[in-house]
Structure formats: C-alpha cells, structure tokens
Design an enzyme around this catalytic site. Sequence first.
Site, PDB file in Angstrom:
ATOM      1  N   GLY A 133      16.730  61.023  17.054  1.00 55.21           N
ATOM      2  CA  GLY A 133      15.314  60.726  17.245  1.00 55.21           C
ATOM      3  C   GLY A 133      14.852  59.627  16.298  1.00 55.21           C
ATOM      4  O   GLY A 133      14.951  58.459  16.637  1.00 55.21           O
ATOM      5  N   SER A 146      23.128  59.104  17.531  1.00 56.79           N
ATOM      6  CA  SER A 146      21.919  58.315  17.349  1.00 56.79           C
ATOM      7  C   SER A 146      21.400  58.414  15.909  1.00 56.79           C
ATOM      8  O   SER A 146      22.137  58.119  14.969  1.00 56.79           O
ATOM      9  CB  SER A 146      20.861  58.750  18.371  1.00 56.79           C
ATOM     10  OG  SER A 146      19.861  57.771  18.501  1.00 56.79           O
ATOM     11  N   TYR A 147      20.158  58.882  15.702  1.00 58.31           N
ATOM     12  CA  TYR A 147      19.655  58.989  14.331  1.00 58.31           C
ATOM     13  C   TYR A 147      20.386  60.077  13.537  1.00 58.31           C
ATOM     14  O   TYR A 147      20.265  60.132  12.308  1.00 58.31           O
ATOM     15  CB  TYR A 147      18.137  59.241  14.308  1.00 58.31           C
ATOM     16  CG  TYR A 147      17.565  58.978  12.932  1.00 58.31           C
ATOM     17  CD1 TYR A 147      17.368  57.674  12.486  1.00 58.31           C
ATOM     18  CD2 TYR A 147      17.272  60.015  12.058  1.00 58.31           C
ATOM     19  CE1 TYR A 147      16.882  57.415  11.212  1.00 58.31           C
ATOM     20  CE2 TYR A 147      16.785  59.768  10.780  1.00 58.31           C
ATOM     21  CZ  TYR A 147      16.591  58.466  10.371  1.00 58.31           C
ATOM     22  OH  TYR A 147      16.125  58.212   9.096  1.00 58.31           O
ATOM     23  N   ASP A 182      26.123  51.862  26.314  1.00 53.52           N
ATOM     24  CA  ASP A 182      24.863  52.108  25.605  1.00 53.52           C
ATOM     25  C   ASP A 182      24.308  50.795  25.076  1.00 53.52           C
ATOM     26  O   ASP A 182      25.007  50.051  24.388  1.00 53.52           O
ATOM     27  CB  ASP A 182      25.113  53.080  24.441  1.00 53.52           C
ATOM     28  CG  ASP A 182      23.867  53.319  23.592  1.00 53.52           C
ATOM     29  OD1 ASP A 182      22.740  53.177  24.119  1.00 53.52           O
ATOM     30  OD2 ASP A 182      24.025  53.650  22.407  1.00 53.52           O
ATOM     31  N   HIS A 189      24.623  56.247  25.826  1.00 58.70           N
ATOM     32  CA  HIS A 189      24.244  56.762  24.517  1.00 58.70           C
ATOM     33  C   HIS A 189      24.581  58.247  24.372  1.00 58.70           C
ATOM     34  O   HIS A 189      25.062  58.683  23.335  1.00 58.70           O
ATOM     35  CB  HIS A 189      22.740  56.541  24.332  1.00 58.70           C
ATOM     36  CG  HIS A 189      22.232  56.755  22.949  1.00 58.70           C
ATOM     37  ND1 HIS A 189      22.472  55.878  21.923  1.00 58.70           N
ATOM     38  CD2 HIS A 189      21.463  57.737  22.414  1.00 58.70           C
ATOM     39  CE1 HIS A 189      21.881  56.303  20.818  1.00 58.70           C
ATOM     40  NE2 HIS A 189      21.263  57.437  21.090  1.00 58.70           N
TER      41      HIS A 189
END
Length: 482
Positions: free
Chosen positions: A124, A219-220, A404, A456
């Site tokens: 996120g 991701s984050y 991605d 992703h």
Amino acid sequence: MKIASHLFVHLSLLVIVSCYGGNGYDPLENALKIQRSRRTTLNHASKDLEVKYSYSQVYVGPQDGLKDADKITKLPGQPAGVDFDQYSGYVTVDPIHGRALFYYLAESPVNSSTNPLVLWLNGGPGCSSFGGGAMMELGPFRVNTDNATLSRNKHAWNNVANVLFLESPAGVGFSYSNTSSDYITDDVQTAKDSYTFLINWLERFPEYKTRDFYIAGESYAGHYVPQLAKLILQNNKIANQTVINLKGIALGNAYVDDETENTGMYDYFWTHAIISDEIHEGIISNCNFSEGATITDACNEYQKQAYAAKSNVYFYDIYAPLCSPFSNSTPSISRFDPCTGNYILGYLNTPVVQQSLHAKPVHWESCNDFIGAHWKDMPFTVLPVIQDLMASGISVWIYSGDTDGRVPVTTSRYSINKLQTTVETPWYPWMYQGEVGGYVVGYQNLTFVTIRGAGHFVPSYQPGRALAFFTSFLEGKLPANH
C-alpha cells in the site's frame, strides 16, 4: 476513545477508497507523491538510510483458549472437501490504545505439523493482506462472480507451507485501534506492531514456536518485510525473549528504493512502447531522482506527459484487460478476472462472512487511503537493511512479475545493482510444465527470479509459476532449468 467512536472513525477513513489495483487507483503512487512533496518542502534527505530500532519491552497478553475460539468452522460458500484447518481473529498489540491486528491462517492440507510458517504482507501502505493476499492471490480460495461462493485455488501457497496473513498496520482491512491517532503511523511502528503480533500469536499457537519461519510480501511490503526481519534478528539476541526461527524473506515487485523506482518505471514504459522517445529523453535529460536532489519543473512536466501517454493501461499488469462490461471480450495473458476485487469487496462485506471470520462488523475495503496519505516517515531506501539481511545468512529472494508497470522488473534490477553483490549463478531460464516460467540469477547472498507473464500481484496472474518459484524459495534451491 470508545469502541463506538472507533467504528465511526474506521468507517469514515474508508469511505473514499477503491479496490487495490483497480483501474486508475494506485495507492503506492498516491503515498509516494505525498512523501516526495514533503521531501521537497523540507529540503532534506532521509534522517538515516538505515531504519533504527530501540528495543522496548514487548507486550505479551494472555492467550489461553483464544486459538480454539479463532478456529473457523466453515467460510460461507466454501466448496466441499476442504481438507485443512483455518483460523482467524485479532491479536492485541497495545492494550492501552486498544490496538489489535487481524490475521487469517491457512494451514497445509498435508504435513501441516512439519511444514514451515510463512507470514504474508501486502503493501500500500494501507492495503489488506487478507483481501488482497489471501482472497485474490495466494490463499486457498477465490471469490466467485456471485460475491457469495468460493472456489478452490489449486496453486495456493498453503500446499507447501502454513500461511499466515496479517492485516497491518491498524486501520487496514479488519485491523483496528480504539485510538484514532494510531491511524497516523509509519514504517518503524508498523514493524514493532508486527513483531508484537508475532510474539503474541506464537503464544496462542505454541506449536509453531520452533518452526522454520519465512516472511514474504509485495509492493510496499518491500519496506515492511526487511524492516520486520531486521527487528526479529535483533530481538532474537535478547535474553529471555522468544526466538523466532527466521530462515528467509521474499520480496515481490517490491518498492525498496525511490531512485530506482522512478528510473526503472520510466525505462520500462519506454521499452514497452508506452511512452515516446521524446518523453523518455525529456525525463533522462531533466530528472535527477537521487536522494536530496531537486525535482525541476521540466522534470515534473515530462512525468505528467508520461502518465498521460500511459492513458488507461492497467498499471499493475500492462497487458491485462480492464474491469468493464466488455472485459470478457479481451483475452488476457493470465486469464485472471480483472473484476476480482469487486467480488472480494462484496463477499467480505457480507455480515455472515464477517461473523465466520470472527471479525468486528465494519465496512471492509481493500485499501485505506487515509493511512497512505498520513504516513509519517518513509525512508528513501531500505537497501542498507536488505544488505544487513544478506550478510546475516538468511535467504533473501527478490522476485518480479515481468508485466508489472507499477514496480517493474527494471526497477528490481536497478535496485539489485545498487546492492553491489556478485553473480554466482549467471542468468538462465527456469522451466515450468515445459515452458519458460521466468528467469533467475543467483548472486552472493541473494536470488533474483522473474515470473513470466505475471503482473504486480504475481500469484493472481500466474498461480502455477508462482507456486513453483515459492516452493524453490522454501527449499533453498534455484528454480530448475529443465
């Protein structure tokens, strides 16, 4: 603040959010824009490249009887023949603030008593590991188009590990706090809360205390995973502290360094025919993305042109169809339903589903924009933390779905270059069911794997290839080239 007030705050925070990865919705970019503007305004680099943790006494609460209470009898709409145990519920990490994190555990159908424990974290910042990770990616079920029934995911990662999904930080998914200020948080607090969660969860599930333990995320979570791993290794050295048997980490399409995120993304756009030569040259000539550098007006203008040129290509999988009434008419490389997030949203907001999960009644959303918008401190890079982990002897894998556009394969390769490690096993294709599953290179203390045809959310798009690479990761072996 009382629980009723908490529920109002939690609801109000979630009103404006959208499905993670939905067309036009990009929680990571939203958070990064805010952080980059703050850096420009304050005109300073990160206070320290390496996240520092000072040890404080970890809260450990009573866990007697809670494991049995957390066992899921049956999820509404689950298919017949479910042959593994499921648990979900809350673990309190701060009793004074009333902060509690929600988890879901899917044990293995076979060898659950000996298989390793894997903690999965979505990014996120502010997105749900349960809705995203478990229900859309690597969990045992997929939500069907009716929003009410589930299908079995035959390539679920709990085939080879007991997988623990954690909604972190508080305010994400079903996790909550009775103190609204807790929703303004950062990397360091998130790591500390996740560590406190693990220590308490292991008291609730003591059979896992000595089990091999891994952390994976995307991701984050490229920030979350290495920071939590470092905290675990640090606290393992403290006397009378529960030792967590950390064996390795896996970072998927991971945001780990802001400079390479920018350079890698725009180079990916150019090499994949999304932006023109002129826009790409404008970015190269006018942009300095290194830490502390000033972003010029000309650079900002060319970045705007790049985003405009991208148009409505789905950022998280550039070859995927969009979720629309016509989406079924456009073939997808991965055959993943682009409307899956909508089905999950409907399912997890069904009262009987929330009851079966032992979750507090709340309007569940896949991401909480308030958290990302109010993130207090985001280190420019976590590469020094990753270097420390590489030196510690645990297994460190970076993997990348190659379609991605959000945190593309070029970004991962540029980040690895900054780690300045040496190649031990040169780049080669690895195989899955007679086809190239992706490519792999073995570095000293690091493995890099690509997953061909995955965006992703790697296990969503290529579930078979994702399980194959994940199995290799757990076995500590490079994926096979035959």
